[in-house]
Design an enzyme around this catalytic site. Structure first.
Site: not given
Ligand SMILES: CN(C)[C@H]1CCc2nc(NC(=O)c3cccc([C@H]4CCCN4C(=O)Nc4cccc(C#N)c4)c3)sc2C1
Length: 413
Positions: A87, A196, A85
């Site tokens: 970045e 997860d 969803f």
């Molecule tokens: C049930 N369904 C509807 C939902 C189930 C749970 C869910 N989670 C989502 N999540 C996302 O859409 C999303 C967006 C950007 C990055 C990231 C992570 C995956 C790749 C890297 N990342 C992340 O959080 N990186 C992160 C976090 C914190 C610090 C640093 C650094 N440096 C980097 C996830 S969409 C969604 C739909």
């Protein structure tokens, strides 16, 4: 003012200053912004009441959004991650020069799906864990299109890259498995199951120590320590049989599902591949459900008996799985016996891999990510009052300051 009125006024003021209350000042300001966003459509303004409200409050909403923290307060440096969803960007806060990782989630994507309240768990865990094992949320804010979470930047990158760059000796696997176990214990003690756990969610700070970083799939356990969920989550390779079986049917499971994923992670560190890999989703699911027969250890890789025993202890039915009676059984396992690290001193120890960084915004440990140039989906013009922004009221958070909290105006403000 008489005592009774003063008492009631104090009660209300206390509520308004309480960060955990939905009567908190930030929630009230969110409400004004959300309501204006939801009314500010020509079709709706045909209604006199809506037109007059929007005309009167839109300037106020704009002022609130401009005075509170907003995306203009940050300089974009680099795209460092992407998810379903949105970045994650490396950004620098203009006024403090501090770098952060800023996650941006599309409100539009979330409005399209009913089960999209996942960001509340993520916000709660990162804001309140106050743990060296969990990436910290410093600020959360929103605008008409996105939610923003401003978090610790983790310059060491994720452990997927580390597994790609190094052949991991067992000794290192002890270190990283110990840190993952302690990080998950923190989540469990907060009352959540992660669901997860995978190397993509394990990031390294500038010392090389591990933090968990993505909590979108976390779910609060009930009083009985179980979650009831029908949507199977998680990435196929790391998903436990019981979570897999919860697909479609309401299946109960607890924190032990995360220990399964640790078993997969340990196997992958030592063998360079996940145990139930198949070139199709169905193939992987089949192997997971038949793990008693499909789990095998490649002969050519020299692995200790303790390591195999721990992997087997995790990759087993949840009724037998190590960790089902708590973390002490895991800590006592012979695999963790070594002459350098212990569960009590590991955070103070020197990690196996220490990132070599040349600046506070060094992104050498993050692959270049091309932005999928999908045309930014715009919200359809609402026919009636949809209240699309109401579900996001209360998301705003500032870790280091609470409006109206100081009795006297801040001297340097
Ligand atoms: C049930 N369904 C509807 C939902 C189930 C749970 C869910 N989670 C989502 N999540 C996302 O859409 C999303 C967006 C950007 C990055 C990231 C992570 C995956 C790749 C890297 N990342 C992340 O959080 N990186 C992160 C976090 C914190 C610090 C640093 C650094 N440096 C980097 C996830 S969409 C969604 C739909």
């Amino acid at each position: 003012m008489d005592v009774e009125r003063r008492r009631r006024a104090n009660t209300l003021e206390r509520e308004m200053r309480d960060p955990t209350s939905i009567c908190n000042v930030d929630c009230l300001l969110d409400t004004v912004s959300a309501l204006v966003s939801d009314c500010d459509h020509d079709t709706l303004k045909r209604l006199k009441n809506i037109e007059q409200y929007a005309a009167k409050y839109k300037p106020l909403a704009q002022r609130i959004n401009q005075l509170r923290m907003n995306v203009e307060d940050f300089d974009f440096i680099k795209l460092i991650g992407a998810g379903a969803f949105g970045e994650v960007q490396l950004v620098r806060h203009k006024s403090s020069s501090q770098v952060y990782a800023m996650k941006r989630l599309s409100k539009f994507e979330m409005m399209k799906r009913p089960d999209s309240a996942f960001f509340w768990e993520e916000r709660h865990i990162m804001a309140h864990a106050n743990s060296e094992w969990i990436v910290q949320l410093h600020f959360a804010f929103q605008d008409s299109k996105y939610l923003y979470m401003v978090m610790d930047f983790m310059p060491g990158g994720d452990i997927v890259s580390l597994m790609g760059d190094y052949d991991i000796p067992e000794k290192w696997a002890i270190f990283y498995t110990m840190e993952v176990v302690l990080a998950l214990d923190t989540i469990h003690n907060m009352g959540f199951v992660h669901r997860d756990v995978k190397p993509d969610n394990m990031l390294h700070d500038n010392y090389g120590h591990l933090k968990l970083a993505d909590f979108g799939t976390c779910m609060r356990m009930g009083a009985n320590g179980q979650v009831v969920s029908s949507n199977a989550v998680g990435t196929p390779d790391y998903i436990s049989p019981e979570v897999l079986q919860s697909q479609g049917v309401d299946n109960e499971y607890g924190r032990e599902c995360d220990w399964w994923s640790v078993g997969i992670f340990l196997y992958e560190m030592l063998f360079g591949e996940t145990p139930f890999y198949a070139d199709s989703l169905v193939g992987t699911y089949g192997k997971i459900m038949d793990h008693k027969n499909s789990l095998s250890f490649p002969q050519e890789v020299e692995i200790s008996e303790q390591a195999k025993a721990l992997i087997r202890a995790f990759l087993t039915d949840r009724t037998q799985r190590l960790g089902r009676y708590g973390i002490d059984d895991i800590k006592a396992h012979p695999f963790f016996r070594n002459d350098t690290w212990s569960f009590d001193n590991i955070r103070e120890s020197v990690p196996p891999v220490v990132p070599e960084l040349t600046s506070d915004d060094d992104t050498r440990n993050f692959e270049d990510i091309e932005r999928d140039e999908k045309p930014e989906e715009v919200f359809p013009v609402p026919k009636g009052f949809d209240g699309n922004h109401l579900p996001f009221i209360g998301f705003t958070y500032t870790g280091d300051y609470q409006l109206l909290s100081s009795d006297t105006v801040d001297a340097e403000a």
